[in-house]
Design an enzyme around this catalytic site. Structure first.
Site, PDB file in Angstrom:
ATOM      1  N   ARG A 305       0.809  -1.234   0.000  1.00 56.04           N
ATOM      2  CA  ARG A 305       0.000   0.000   0.000  1.00 56.04           C
ATOM      3  C   ARG A 305       0.835   1.274   0.000  1.00 56.04           C
ATOM      4  NH1 ARG A 305      -2.752  -3.313   3.485  1.00 56.04           N
ATOM      5  NH2 ARG A 305      -4.647  -4.169   2.572  1.00 56.04           N
ATOM      6  N   LYS A 327       2.657  11.562 -11.004  1.00 50.17           N
ATOM      7  CA  LYS A 327       1.796  10.658 -11.782  1.00 50.17           C
ATOM      8  C   LYS A 327       2.591   9.403 -12.129  1.00 50.17           C
ATOM      9  CE  LYS A 327      -1.335  13.741 -14.293  1.00 50.17           C
ATOM     10  NZ  LYS A 327      -1.763  14.091 -15.667  1.00 50.17           N
ATOM     11  N   GLU A 369       9.069  19.338 -24.247  1.00 49.80           N
ATOM     12  CA  GLU A 369       8.258  19.580 -23.040  1.00 49.80           C
ATOM     13  C   GLU A 369       8.775  20.807 -22.275  1.00 49.80           C
ATOM     14  OE1 GLU A 369       5.509  17.863 -22.418  1.00 49.80           O
ATOM     15  OE2 GLU A 369       5.737  15.796 -23.118  1.00 49.80           O
ATOM     16  N   LYS A 411       6.800  23.431 -13.747  1.00 46.12           N
ATOM     17  CA  LYS A 411       5.978  22.234 -13.526  1.00 46.12           C
ATOM     18  C   LYS A 411       5.664  22.099 -12.032  1.00 46.12           C
ATOM     19  CE  LYS A 411       4.623  17.735 -14.475  1.00 46.12           C
ATOM     20  NZ  LYS A 411       4.797  16.432 -15.067  1.00 46.12           N
ATOM     21  N   GLU A 421      -5.026  17.611 -11.119  1.00 48.30           N
ATOM     22  CA  GLU A 421      -5.521  18.024 -12.428  1.00 48.30           C
ATOM     23  C   GLU A 421      -6.996  18.395 -12.436  1.00 48.30           C
ATOM     24  OE1 GLU A 421      -3.735  15.870 -15.629  1.00 48.30           O
ATOM     25  OE2 GLU A 421      -5.199  16.581 -17.078  1.00 48.30           O
ATOM     26  N   ARG A 425      -3.496  22.296 -13.948  1.00 46.49           N
ATOM     27  CA  ARG A 425      -2.575  21.286 -14.466  1.00 46.49           C
ATOM     28  C   ARG A 425      -2.904  20.885 -15.904  1.00 46.49           C
ATOM     29  NH1 ARG A 425       0.071  16.241 -10.935  1.00 46.49           N
ATOM     30  NH2 ARG A 425       1.454  15.556 -12.603  1.00 46.49           N
ATOM     31  N   ASN A 429      -1.272  20.037 -20.811  1.00 47.41           N
ATOM     32  CA  ASN A 429      -1.666  19.242 -21.985  1.00 47.41           C
ATOM     33  C   ASN A 429      -1.548  20.023 -23.281  1.00 47.41           C
ATOM     34  OD1 ASN A 429      -2.212  17.040 -20.438  1.00 47.41           O
ATOM     35  ND2 ASN A 429      -4.366  17.565 -20.144  1.00 47.41           N
ATOM     36  N   HIS A 432      -0.921  18.362 -26.561  1.00 50.44           N
ATOM     37  CA  HIS A 432      -1.092  16.927 -26.362  1.00 50.44           C
ATOM     38  C   HIS A 432      -2.345  16.365 -27.021  1.00 50.44           C
ATOM     39  CE1 HIS A 432       2.302  17.366 -23.783  1.00 50.44           C
ATOM     40  NE2 HIS A 432       2.286  16.105 -23.401  1.00 50.44           N
ATOM     41  N   HIS A 436      -1.574  13.034 -28.950  1.00 45.48           N
ATOM     42  CA  HIS A 436      -2.115  11.711 -28.629  1.00 45.48           C
ATOM     43  C   HIS A 436      -2.745  11.071 -29.862  1.00 45.48           C
ATOM     44  CE1 HIS A 436      -2.196  12.937 -24.139  1.00 45.48           C
ATOM     45  NE2 HIS A 436      -1.077  12.306 -24.451  1.00 45.48           N
ATOM     46  N   HIS A 449       7.298  10.587 -28.125  1.00 44.96           N
ATOM     47  CA  HIS A 449       6.259  11.408 -27.515  1.00 44.96           C
ATOM     48  C   HIS A 449       6.568  12.905 -27.676  1.00 44.96           C
ATOM     49  CE1 HIS A 449       3.204  12.810 -24.798  1.00 44.96           C
ATOM     50  NE2 HIS A 449       4.123  13.421 -24.071  1.00 44.96           N
TER      51      HIS A 449
HETATM   52  N1  LIG Z   1       4.404  10.491 -15.239  1.00 43.88           N
HETATM   53  C1  LIG Z   1       4.349  11.536 -16.014  1.00 43.88           C
HETATM   54  O1  LIG Z   1       3.936  12.612 -15.618  1.00 43.88           O
HETATM   55  C2  LIG Z   1       4.838  11.411 -17.413  1.00 43.88           C
HETATM   56  C3  LIG Z   1       5.031  12.556 -18.198  1.00 43.88           C
HETATM   57  C4  LIG Z   1       5.550  12.400 -19.482  1.00 43.88           C
HETATM   58  C5  LIG Z   1       5.843  11.145 -19.968  1.00 43.88           C
HETATM   59  N2  LIG Z   1       5.627  10.046 -19.192  1.00 43.88           N
HETATM   60  C6  LIG Z   1       5.945   8.706 -19.669  1.00 43.88           C
HETATM   61  O2  LIG Z   1       7.348   8.645 -19.920  1.00 43.88           O
HETATM   62  C7  LIG Z   1       7.588   7.649 -20.908  1.00 43.88           C
HETATM   63  C8  LIG Z   1       8.572   8.178 -21.908  1.00 43.88           C
HETATM   64  O3  LIG Z   1       9.765   8.536 -21.242  1.00 43.88           O
HETATM   65  P1  LIG Z   1      11.159   8.629 -22.012  1.00 43.88           P
HETATM   66  O4  LIG Z   1      11.007   9.482 -23.212  1.00 43.88           O
HETATM   67  O5  LIG Z   1      12.180   8.988 -21.012  1.00 43.88           O
HETATM   68  O6  LIG Z   1      11.324   7.150 -22.594  1.00 43.88           O
HETATM   69  P2  LIG Z   1      12.178   5.890 -22.075  1.00 43.88           P
HETATM   70  O7  LIG Z   1      12.105   5.760 -20.634  1.00 43.88           O
HETATM   71  O8  LIG Z   1      11.749   4.756 -22.903  1.00 43.88           O
HETATM   72  O9  LIG Z   1      13.665   6.314 -22.482  1.00 43.88           O
HETATM   73  C9  LIG Z   1      14.017   6.468 -23.851  1.00 43.88           C
HETATM   74  C10 LIG Z   1      15.219   5.587 -24.215  1.00 43.88           C
HETATM   75  O10 LIG Z   1      16.424   6.161 -23.700  1.00 43.88           O
HETATM   76  C11 LIG Z   1      17.151   5.189 -22.951  1.00 43.88           C
HETATM   77  N3  LIG Z   1      17.920   5.924 -21.942  1.00 43.88           N
HETATM   78  C12 LIG Z   1      17.488   6.400 -20.765  1.00 43.88           C
HETATM   79  N4  LIG Z   1      18.450   7.131 -20.185  1.00 43.88           N
HETATM   80  C13 LIG Z   1      19.516   7.114 -21.005  1.00 43.88           C
HETATM   81  C14 LIG Z   1      20.809   7.700 -20.953  1.00 43.88           C
HETATM   82  N5  LIG Z   1      21.180   8.518 -19.961  1.00 43.88           N
HETATM   83  N6  LIG Z   1      21.672   7.444 -21.963  1.00 43.88           N
HETATM   84  C15 LIG Z   1      21.286   6.677 -23.015  1.00 43.88           C
HETATM   85  N7  LIG Z   1      20.076   6.117 -23.133  1.00 43.88           N
HETATM   86  C16 LIG Z   1      19.197   6.340 -22.127  1.00 43.88           C
HETATM   87  C17 LIG Z   1      16.086   4.299 -22.430  1.00 43.88           C
HETATM   88  O11 LIG Z   1      16.613   3.074 -22.021  1.00 43.88           O
HETATM   89  C18 LIG Z   1      15.158   4.199 -23.638  1.00 43.88           C
HETATM   90  O12 LIG Z   1      15.654   3.303 -24.570  1.00 43.88           O
HETATM   91  C19 LIG Z   1       6.242   7.289 -21.508  1.00 43.88           C
HETATM   92  O13 LIG Z   1       5.845   6.042 -21.026  1.00 43.88           O
HETATM   93  C20 LIG Z   1       5.312   8.373 -20.988  1.00 43.88           C
HETATM   94  O14 LIG Z   1       3.990   7.919 -20.829  1.00 43.88           O
HETATM   95  C21 LIG Z   1       5.144  10.163 -17.931  1.00 43.88           C
HETATM   96 ZN   LIG Z   2       3.975  15.020 -22.651  1.00 44.65          ZN
END
Ligand SMILES: NC(=O)c1ccc[n+]([C@@H]2O[C@H](COP(=O)([O-])OP(=O)(O)OC[C@H]3O[C@@H](n4cnc5c(N)ncnc54)[C@H](O)[C@@H]3O)[C@@H](O)[C@H]2O)c1
Ligand SMILES: [Zn+2]
Length: 562
Positions: A305, A327, A369, A411, A421, A425, A429, A432, A436, A449
């Site tokens: 939990r 999130k 972003e 942020k 949100e 917040r 978006n 977005h 999406h 993304h």
């Molecule tokens: N929680 C939130 O508020 C929020 C906001 C935006 C996005 N997200 C989520 O984040 C995800 C996308 O995140 P992302 O773009 O970081 O993708 P990711 O985590 O897949 O990373 C992108 C790639 O870079 C590699 N990588 C990471 N760090 C590295 C480094 N220092 N050197 C070399 N390679 C590295 C990873 O292994 C991966 O292959 C999505 O699932 C999205 O839904 C969440």
């Molecule tokens: Zn985003």
């Protein structure tokens, strides 16, 4: 940078041979020119090889030359098309560091001159050569952008370019001088009452994470969730620092990519936590990009939990966005982020030096972003980007630290005022809605993304103008900045009706409103309720086809000279 070889890539005329020879001298390494190696082993000049064996024959020879050099301590100038061959980016990255020498088409054309000995430009006049160079650049830039270091060469002598690369390789990028006297770390506070926490930003700070994590969690054990490649590079320093702070540490590996954000992987992690005898005195530490952060956070939110959670983001997207705000989620086969929670971290520890191994394309996606935060909330931040977006892409310490800290502060402020949100917040978006839809329509393939967000923001800004919310010129400014970051600004060409159905949240009611984020100008945003049909102008699909290439096919734009 798992091997010793330094691979110089870039278009013909980028100066790879001249720079390579000087760089090798500076670093005390040998120098090789892949084209010359091919000519030496073939006993023939390249135009002859092309004439005799075709491009395929040349590529096979080139590949063998590269294999022979891979892994040894040598600076290699590669032919312009070498990295555009199937599998080449991965092979090169696995055996060394890839460095991209960037140049504008005009610079390339001027350096190449009459193109003697360049089969791909043979028989073209000056105008035709420029057009062909432009086309080659557009086609190959996505491959060049897999480099971990990029240097602009316009107007620079080969020696100066070599000096710049040497500095970047030795981890003292330009701007390091400017850092002296200035702060080399920043903290940003996320105000959430009893759940307030700090975001710590600095360079080479992984070794100091342990005491900070111990202090704000009081944990006795740390389970580090990461992916193999990131773990190999960065986990040892984090683990050592946690052990020195008195914690028992275990590394839990998940597979790379969005697919890890699943119940399957969450369940595997629960199993691993059981094996580790993880109780409430265990902190879950996410070391990696947004995928690892969302998955590890979801597991931390649900294990017993809820146990303490810490984010150590290593992508720019995770630093600028995903790691801040609490999130956390996993995906279902039918949609992203459908099951999740709000679970705030105890601290977010950002070592910006980890970004040096992140490919440029991923860096640009994170920048989208950050630019968004300026566009919706802070005209001054937006202007800073207009002055120095190249510096952030190149990870020059001073601008990167400043602009990321400011972006995180925006942020943090929004999250503090509206954690769940209810209103404010939603401004996050911006861009977005269309993003999406584009991600859905492209099946999340080929487009990152941040890239989808970039073209979504360009669209939303244009629409803000045409609906009378933003003054003329707002969209042009935003687009110009995004293009300098190498981000796409045009939606891919799917029919309008496909976009409409992707935009419909309520599939049964076609007239249901979406809260569409518009700009009132740079630095100010608002939401307006619109139906999908109102969001997309009548000629939308046709325009997407007519006016530009699909987002992910557009390579990083040339950087404008500062
Ligand atoms: N929680 C939130 O508020 C929020 C906001 C935006 C996005 N997200 C989520 O984040 C995800 C996308 O995140 P992302 O773009 O970081 O993708 P990711 O985590 O897949 O990373 C992108 C790639 O870079 C590699 N990588 C990471 N760090 C590295 C480094 N220092 N050197 C070399 N390679 C590295 C990873 O292994 C991966 O292959 C999505 O699932 C999205 O839904 C969440
Ligand atoms: Zn985003």
């Amino acid at each position: 940078m798992s091997g010793a070889t330094i691979w110089l890539v870039g278009a013909m005329g980028a100066g790879k041979s001249a720079v390579g020879a000087r760089l090798a001298e500076r670093l005390g390494l040998a120098f090789a020119d892949a084209d010359l190696e091919v000519e030496r082993t073939a006993g023939a000049r390249i135009p002859e090889i092309f004439a005799r064996e075709g491009e395929a024959g040349f590529r096979a020879r080139e590949r063998r030359a590269i294999e022979a050099l891979a892994g040894s301590a040598v600076v290699v100038a590669l032919g312009g098309g070498a990295i555009a061959q199937p599998g080449a980016p991965e092979r090169l990255a696995a055996s060394g560091t890839v460095v991209w020498l960037r140049a504008r088409p005009e610079t390339l054309a001027a350096r190449i001159g009459d193109a003697a000995g360049r089969p791909l430009l043979a028989g073209l006049d000056a105008h035709g050569r420029r057009a062909r160079l432009r086309a080659l650049l557009a086609e190959r830039s996505p491959c060049y952008a897999t480099a971990t270091i990029a240097v602009d060469t316009d107007g620079l002598a080969p020696g100066a370019v070599a000096a710049r690369i040497a500095a970047l390789l030795q981890g003292r990028p330009e701007g390091a001088e400017r850092m002296e006297g200035a702060a080399t770390a920043r903290t940003v506070r996320v105000e959430l009452g009893a759940r307030s926490y700090e975001i710590h930003l600095g360079f080479e700070t992984l070794d100091q994470a342990g005491p900070a994590i111990a202090a704000c969690t009081k944990a006795r054990r740390a389970a580090i969730v990461t992916v193999p490649e990131v773990g190999r590079r960065y986990a040892p320093r984090l683990e050592r620092s946690l052990r020195e702070a008195g914690l028992r540490v275990r590394r839990l590996l998940v597979s790379d990519g969005e697919r890890a954000k699943s119940f399957t992987w969450a369940q595997r992690l629960y199993g691993a936590l059981l094996d580790f005898e993880a109780d409430r005195g265990t902190v879950v530490v996410a070391l990696g990009g947004g995928v690892v952060g969302d998955l590890a956070g979801f597991v931390a939110a649900t294990w017993m939990r809820g146990v303490p959670f810490v984010q150590v983001p290593t992508t720019l997207l995770a630093m600028a966005d995903a790691s801040v705000g609490g999130k956390v989620a996993v995906d279902l086969p039918r949609g992203k982020n459908l099951v999740g929670a709000f679970h705030q971290p105890r601290v977010v520890w950002m070592d910006l030096a980890t970004l040096r191994s992140l490919p440029l394309r991923q860096r640009a996606a994170g920048l989208a972003e950050m630019i968004k935060h300026g566009a919706i909330r802070d005209a001054a931040l937006f202007e800073r980007f207009e002055r120095d977006v190249e510096g952030v892409l190149a990870l020059e310490p001073a601008p990167t630290l400043d602009l990321l800290a400011r972006s995180c502060a925006i942020k943090a402020e929004i999250v503090s005022q509206d954690e769940r949100e209810a209103g404010l917040r939603m401004l996050l978006n911006f861009g977005h809605t269309l993003a999406h839809a584009v991600e859905t329509l492209s099946g999340y393939r080929r487009i990152l993304h941040g890239e989808a967000v970039a073209l979504g923001m360009a669209f939303a800004a244009r629409r803000s103008e045409s609906l009378g919310h933003a003054p003329a010129g707002t969209a042009d400014r935003l687009e110009a900045l995004l293009e300098r970051a190498g981000l796409p600004t045009r939606p891919p060409a799917f029919p309008r009706r496909a976009y409409l159905s992707a935009l419909r949240v309520d599939k049964k009611r076609t007239d249901a409103h979406v809260r569409f984020v518009v700009l009132r100008g740079i630095g100010r945003a608002d939401t307006v309720p619109l139906t999908p049909a109102e969001i997309l102008p009548r000629d939308f699909g046709a325009r997407a086809v007519g006016r530009g290439r699909a987002g992910s096919e557009q390579g990083p734009a040339r950087r404008r000279r500062r």
